[in-house]
Design a protein around this motif. Sequence first.
Motif, PDB file in Angstrom:
ATOM      1  N   UNK A 158       0.824  -1.207   0.000  1.00 59.37           N
ATOM      2  CA  UNK A 158       0.000   0.000   0.000  1.00 59.37           C
ATOM      3  C   UNK A 158       0.860   1.261   0.000  1.00 59.37           C
ATOM      4  N   UNK A 159       1.933   1.245   0.765  1.00 53.92           N
ATOM      5  CA  UNK A 159       2.800   2.430   0.825  1.00 53.92           C
ATOM      6  C   UNK A 159       3.414   2.707  -0.545  1.00 53.92           C
ATOM      7  N   UNK A 160       3.787   1.642  -1.261  1.00 56.87           N
ATOM      8  CA  UNK A 160       4.360   1.834  -2.600  1.00 56.87           C
ATOM      9  C   UNK A 160       3.336   2.472  -3.543  1.00 56.87           C
ATOM     10  N   UNK A 161       2.084   1.984  -3.483  1.00 57.28           N
ATOM     11  CA  UNK A 161       1.041   2.538  -4.360  1.00 57.28           C
ATOM     12  C   UNK A 161       0.794   4.015  -4.057  1.00 57.28           C
ATOM     13  N   UNK A 162       0.669   4.359  -2.776  1.00 57.77           N
ATOM     14  CA  UNK A 162       0.337   5.735  -2.433  1.00 57.77           C
ATOM     15  C   UNK A 162       1.512   6.688  -2.651  1.00 57.77           C
TER      16      UNK A 162
ATOM     17  N   UNK B 227       1.890   7.233   3.582  1.00 52.16           N
ATOM     18  CA  UNK B 227       2.673   6.157   2.963  1.00 52.16           C
ATOM     19  C   UNK B 227       3.970   5.900   3.728  1.00 52.16           C
ATOM     20  N   UNK B 228       4.609   6.969   4.194  1.00 54.19           N
ATOM     21  CA  UNK B 228       5.852   6.807   4.959  1.00 54.19           C
ATOM     22  C   UNK B 228       5.594   6.068   6.273  1.00 54.19           C
ATOM     23  N   UNK B 229       4.473   6.395   6.929  1.00 55.36           N
ATOM     24  CA  UNK B 229       4.123   5.704   8.170  1.00 55.36           C
ATOM     25  C   UNK B 229       3.823   4.232   7.911  1.00 55.36           C
ATOM     26  N   UNK B 230       3.112   3.943   6.803  1.00 56.38           N
ATOM     27  CA  UNK B 230       2.841   2.557   6.431  1.00 56.38           C
ATOM     28  C   UNK B 230       4.141   1.791   6.185  1.00 56.38           C
ATOM     29  N   UNK B 231       5.067   2.434   5.499  1.00 63.06           N
ATOM     30  CA  UNK B 231       6.346   1.799   5.163  1.00 63.06           C
ATOM     31  C   UNK B 231       7.101   1.410   6.426  1.00 63.06           C
ATOM     32  N   UNK B 232       7.131   2.318   7.387  1.00 58.96           N
ATOM     33  CA  UNK B 232       7.846   2.055   8.636  1.00 58.96           C
ATOM     34  C   UNK B 232       7.211   0.903   9.414  1.00 58.96           C
ATOM     35  N   UNK B 233       5.887   0.935   9.568  1.00 53.22           N
ATOM     36  CA  UNK B 233       5.203  -0.110  10.320  1.00 53.22           C
ATOM     37  C   UNK B 233       5.278  -1.459   9.603  1.00 53.22           C
ATOM     38  N   UNK B 234       5.110  -1.434   8.280  1.00 55.09           N
ATOM     39  CA  UNK B 234       5.150  -2.672   7.512  1.00 55.09           C
ATOM     40  C   UNK B 234       6.497  -3.343   7.583  1.00 55.09           C
ATOM     41  N   UNK B 235       7.570  -2.549   7.470  1.00 54.63           N
ATOM     42  CA  UNK B 235       8.912  -3.125   7.542  1.00 54.63           C
ATOM     43  C   UNK B 235       9.158  -3.746   8.916  1.00 54.63           C
TER      44      UNK B 235
END
Length: 313
Positions: free
Chosen positions: A97-101, A189-197
Motif C-alpha cells: 500500500x505504501x508503494x502505491x500511495x 505512505x511513509x508511516x505505512x512503510x515504517x510499520x510494515x517493515x
Amino acid sequence: MAEHGHGHAAGGDRRYLTGALALITGFMAIEVVIGVIARSLALISDAGHMLTDAIAIVVALIAMRISARPPRGGYTYGLKRAEIISAQLNGLTLLLLSAYFIVEGVRRLVHPPEVQGLYVVLTGLAGIVVNLLATWLLAKADRGSLNVEGAYQHILNDLFAFIATTVAGAVIWLTGWGRTDALAALIVAALMLRAGWGLVRDSGRVFMEAAPVGMNPTEIGTKTAALDSVVEVHDLHIWEVTSGYPAMSAHILVKPGADCHAVRAAAERLLHDEYGIAHTTLQVDHAPQELLTVGAPATHCRAPHGPAHRRLA
C-alpha cells in the motif's frame, strides 16, 4: 512446565478485535463514498488503508482460532505459527500500500486535482474519533502477540493518516492549495512503510528461527557453562515457536561422576529465571576424559552445531 501462551485470554482478545472490526468496516463504507465525491486521494488512501485494517483484523481472528488448536499428527507444536503468518501478511500489505500511495501521491503533486476541502475535514474528524476507539480496543488486547500487534499497527497508522488528512483538508479549504492532499498521502505512505517493515522484519526472525530479540545465545551459553560441574555447552539453539514462546535446546557436558540430573535442573532454573525460557530440551552427558584437558578440541560430537562454550578457568 510453565503454561505457554499470551498473558491475556484469547477470548478477550477476540472480543476487542471484533469490536474494532465493526467500527472500521462501518466507517470505511462511508469514507469511500465521500472520498469519491470530494476527489480526495488522502481520503481514498485512508479508505484503502481501512480496508486492509479490516482484512488484518479478520486474518488475525482466523489465525488466533487456528493457533489455539492442540498439537496433532506431524504438527508437534500445533499451528501456533499461524499468528506469525498473519503478522507477515499484515506487514507485506502495508508495504504494498505504501508503494502505491507514494506513486499516486507523486503523480498528484505534479498534476493536482481539485479537492473539496470541507468534505475532507469533516470526514477526517469523524475518522479520528472512530480510529481512536478502535485503537483503544486493540491496545487492551495482548500486543505481545505479533498477530495482534500487526492489526494494532494497521489501526494506529490509520489514526495518523486521518490526522494528516484532516490537516490537509483544512489547508485546502482555507487556502485552496490542492497539493496538500498529495503531501498528506505521502506522509501516510511513509508511516505505512515504517510499520510494515517492522512487522516483516520481526515475523521474518521467527520464520528464520533467530534468537528472540534481547536474548544473546553467546551470553546464555557462557552462563550455562559457568554452572557447577559443567565442562562445555554446545549445539545451543534458541528460537521462537511463536511470539512470546521462546524455546531452547543444548548439549551439556559435565565432569565425570557429576550428577547429570542436578546440572539439568540448575540449567533449567537459570534459563527460566533469568531469560524467561520455559520450554527447554537439554541433553546432559559426562564429558570424555580427553575433553578435560585444557585447550583440547571438542570431540564428543561428530558434527557439532555452532560454537562451544567452555567453563572459564
